[in-house]
Design a protein around this motif. Structure first.
Motif, PDB file in Angstrom:
ATOM      1  N   GLY A 114      -2.661  -4.659  -1.133  1.00  0.00           N
ATOM      2  CA  GLY A 114      -2.098  -3.346  -0.832  1.00  0.00           C
ATOM      3  C   GLY A 114      -2.322  -2.376  -1.979  1.00  0.00           C
ATOM      4  O   GLY A 114      -2.653  -1.200  -1.765  1.00  0.00           O
ATOM      5  N   TYR A 115      -2.141  -2.855  -3.210  1.00  0.00           N
ATOM      6  CA  TYR A 115      -2.399  -2.050  -4.408  1.00  0.00           C
ATOM      7  C   TYR A 115      -3.881  -1.674  -4.464  1.00  0.00           C
ATOM      8  O   TYR A 115      -4.251  -0.522  -4.742  1.00  0.00           O
ATOM      9  CB  TYR A 115      -1.993  -2.865  -5.630  1.00  0.00           C
ATOM     10  N   LEU A 116      -4.752  -2.651  -4.171  1.00  0.00           N
ATOM     11  CA  LEU A 116      -6.186  -2.404  -4.184  1.00  0.00           C
ATOM     12  C   LEU A 116      -6.565  -1.338  -3.148  1.00  0.00           C
ATOM     13  O   LEU A 116      -7.346  -0.426  -3.429  1.00  0.00           O
ATOM     14  CB  LEU A 116      -6.929  -3.712  -3.908  1.00  0.00           C
ATOM     15  N   LEU A 117      -6.000  -1.438  -1.956  1.00  0.00           N
ATOM     16  CA  LEU A 117      -6.286  -0.455  -0.910  1.00  0.00           C
ATOM     17  C   LEU A 117      -5.792   0.935  -1.306  1.00  0.00           C
ATOM     18  O   LEU A 117      -6.423   1.942  -0.980  1.00  0.00           O
ATOM     19  CB  LEU A 117      -5.646  -0.893   0.408  1.00  0.00           C
ATOM     20  N   ALA A 118      -4.660   0.981  -2.021  1.00  0.00           N
ATOM     21  CA  ALA A 118      -4.168   2.270  -2.506  1.00  0.00           C
ATOM     22  C   ALA A 118      -5.144   2.859  -3.517  1.00  0.00           C
ATOM     23  O   ALA A 118      -5.381   4.078  -3.547  1.00  0.00           O
ATOM     24  CB  ALA A 118      -2.781   2.105  -3.130  1.00  0.00           C
ATOM     25  N   ALA A 119      -5.731   1.990  -4.349  1.00  0.00           N
ATOM     26  CA  ALA A 119      -6.732   2.456  -5.318  1.00  0.00           C
ATOM     27  C   ALA A 119      -7.980   2.974  -4.603  1.00  0.00           C
ATOM     28  O   ALA A 119      -8.565   3.994  -4.997  1.00  0.00           O
ATOM     29  CB  ALA A 119      -7.105   1.321  -6.273  1.00  0.00           C
ATOM     30  N   PHE A 154       0.840  -1.201   0.000  1.00  0.00           N
ATOM     31  CA  PHE A 154       0.000   0.000   0.000  1.00  0.00           C
ATOM     32  C   PHE A 154       0.873   1.249   0.000  1.00  0.00           C
ATOM     33  O   PHE A 154       0.655   2.185  -0.778  1.00  0.00           O
ATOM     34  CB  PHE A 154      -0.921   0.003   1.218  1.00  0.00           C
ATOM     35  N   ASP A 155       1.861   1.262   0.867  1.00  0.00           N
ATOM     36  CA  ASP A 155       2.736   2.430   0.975  1.00  0.00           C
ATOM     37  C   ASP A 155       3.495   2.696  -0.325  1.00  0.00           C
ATOM     38  O   ASP A 155       3.768   3.853  -0.665  1.00  0.00           O
ATOM     39  CB  ASP A 155       3.731   2.231   2.120  1.00  0.00           C
ATOM     40  N   PHE A 156       3.837   1.636  -1.062  1.00  0.00           N
ATOM     41  CA  PHE A 156       4.541   1.820  -2.327  1.00  0.00           C
ATOM     42  C   PHE A 156       3.599   2.318  -3.424  1.00  0.00           C
ATOM     43  O   PHE A 156       3.901   3.259  -4.151  1.00  0.00           O
ATOM     44  CB  PHE A 156       5.194   0.511  -2.771  1.00  0.00           C
ATOM     45  N   PHE A 157       2.431   1.699  -3.531  1.00  0.00           N
ATOM     46  CA  PHE A 157       1.555   1.971  -4.673  1.00  0.00           C
ATOM     47  C   PHE A 157       0.762   3.261  -4.549  1.00  0.00           C
ATOM     48  O   PHE A 157       0.157   3.703  -5.533  1.00  0.00           O
ATOM     49  CB  PHE A 157       0.616   0.795  -4.916  1.00  0.00           C
ATOM     50  N   VAL A 158       0.752   3.860  -3.384  1.00  0.00           N
ATOM     51  CA  VAL A 158       0.103   5.167  -3.241  1.00  0.00           C
ATOM     52  C   VAL A 158       0.583   6.129  -4.325  1.00  0.00           C
ATOM     53  O   VAL A 158      -0.198   6.873  -4.917  1.00  0.00           O
ATOM     54  CB  VAL A 158       0.367   5.739  -1.834  1.00  0.00           C
ATOM     55  N   ILE A 159       1.863   6.070  -4.610  1.00  0.00           N
ATOM     56  CA  ILE A 159       2.461   7.059  -5.502  1.00  0.00           C
ATOM     57  C   ILE A 159       1.991   6.914  -6.947  1.00  0.00           C
ATOM     58  O   ILE A 159       1.953   7.900  -7.696  1.00  0.00           O
ATOM     59  CB  ILE A 159       4.004   6.995  -5.417  1.00  0.00           C
TER      60      ILE A 159
END
Length: 409
Positions: A155-160, A33-38
């Protein structure tokens, strides 16, 4: 020096095993999540810091390039002092840096923080995966490998989801502030997770022992680095720039991009679990190749779909194939790694792979000007997947290997 007593093989209860796998899964989920936020903030950050979007893309490179440092540091600590304490320290570290990213006053500070964050991101996977796979029952190792690795997609999904709901209401800084919450996971690990039995049996007494053990197995380590480099080309080449591709090349709105990302990450989770489960019956390599064939087959829809529906179908099955292959990796790498350096070798191979593949986004972004965005993504992945299938087919496998020594009560 007195040897550490070997605990009975049955000392881990079902609850203990569940907590170990849960801790690894949550750590990887929150790290991702922390990575894909960007990837959902490229235009926003470029405007905020008054830099071209390519400069924001460049921060991804520095994050990825520093991950081997984290894998080495935390992997050495994990083989010397156990899995739990280094995992706790790692999670607190990357959470704090993510929180600070939300306070960055300019691009230079932001770039430095994202570079340091790469150290934390690099340390989590190897330590967490070794803890989970050493704690998991052998017969469940494949599907639990898929569940642990699916944390990356979740984590990617949560960032989305955050891009859809947090960004419009609270702004870009809040996206990073939310990323500081994973530090609370350290308390869960402290009070609920037990140390790995395999580590207690095979623990190294000095850092020198760890280095000697790792270097003596340089052949398998070199193979794992090559495998991970190609796997990183696969994942980052299909994920990192895809939201930008949909927005700039297909005219999707920010909201539609976030919905699409949610959809294809659901496909990723499904693929990771299904192919992880299949790997128990089919074997690790055959299941990996089957997932890669699926990804290769849907590239026409994924990159060239003429409608939103076709792009959505292509993206869903692309990530089902990509993360289906990745779902096997935690079990596969840990089974191929030497007992005494299982904290170091899988994680370092994984993160050296990302170092060698760190320019993936920059390469694809530059190919866009020559080939067009769709062909830049497609040509890169067609080539990579074909090579990757060959490397997997020619590689080794050690499915079902025991990580602990059986002994009499």
């Amino acid at each position: 020096m007195a040897e550490t007593p070997i605990p009975p093989v049955s000392s881990l209860t079902r609850s203990d095993r569940w907590h170990a796998v849960t801790a690894s899964f949550l750590g990887w989920t929150l790290d991702a999540f922390d990575f894909f936020v960007i990837v959902f903030l490229m235009d926003t950050l470029a405007a905020q810091f008054h830099v071209p979007k390519s400069a924001i893309v460049e921060t991804l490179f520095y994050t990825l390039a520093m991950r081997p440092v984290g894998a080495f540091v935390f992997g050495m600590l994990a083989d010397r002092y156990g899995r739990r304490k280094p995992l706790m320290a790692n999670i607190v570290f990357f959470s704090l840096i993510e929180l600070l990213c939300g306070f960055a006053p300019n691009y230079t500070v932001f770039l430095v923080l994202r570079t340091i964050y790469g150290i934390g991101m690099g340390g989590e996977w190897g330590v967490g995966a070794s803890l989970a796979m050493e704690s998991a029952p052998k017969k469940w190792r494949g599907i639990l490998s898929g569940i642990v690795q699916s944390g990356y997609s979740i984590g990617y999904l949560l960032a989305a989801v955050a891009a859809r709901f947090v960004l419009p209401t609270l702004g870009w800084r809040a996206m990073f502030w939310v990323g500081g919450a994973p530090a609370l996971l350290a308390f869960y690990i402290r009070f609920r997770v037990r140390e790995s039995e395999a580590w207690q049996q095979h623990r190294a007494h000095t850092f020198g022992d760890i280095v000697r053990a790792a270097t003596s197995h340089w052949k398998i380590f070199s193979y794992l680095v090559l495998l991970m480099t190609l796997m990183m080309f696969l994942s980052h080449g299909t994920q990192d720039l895809y939201p930008d591709f949909l927005k700039s090349s297909r005219g999707f709105s920010v909201e539609m991009v976030s919905y699409m990302a949610i959809l294809y990450n659901i496909g990723a989770v499904v693929g990771a679990i299904i192919f992880g489960h299949f790997s128990e019956g089919w074997g690790r390599r055959r299941s990996l190749i089957a997932a890669l064939v699926l990804a290769l087959a849907v590239i026409p829809l994924w990159a060239f779909g003429k409608s939103t529906l076709l792009l959505a179908v292509g993206a869903f099955f692309m990530q089902a194939g990509v993360q289906g292959a990745w779902g096997i990796i935690p079990a596969h790498l840990n089974e191929l790694s030497p007992d005494s350096v299982r904290g170091l070798v899988p994680g370092l191979a994984y993160q050296l792979g990302i170092l060698f593949a760190a320019r993936t986004n920059s390469i694809e972004y530059s190919l866009r000007d020559k080939l067009g965005y769709a062909w830049a993504l497609a040509a890169f992945e067609i080539t990579n997947i074909i090579v990757l299938i060959a490397v997997v087919a020619l590689g080794a496998e050690n499915k079902g290997r025991s990580f602990v020594r059986e002994h009499d009560a």
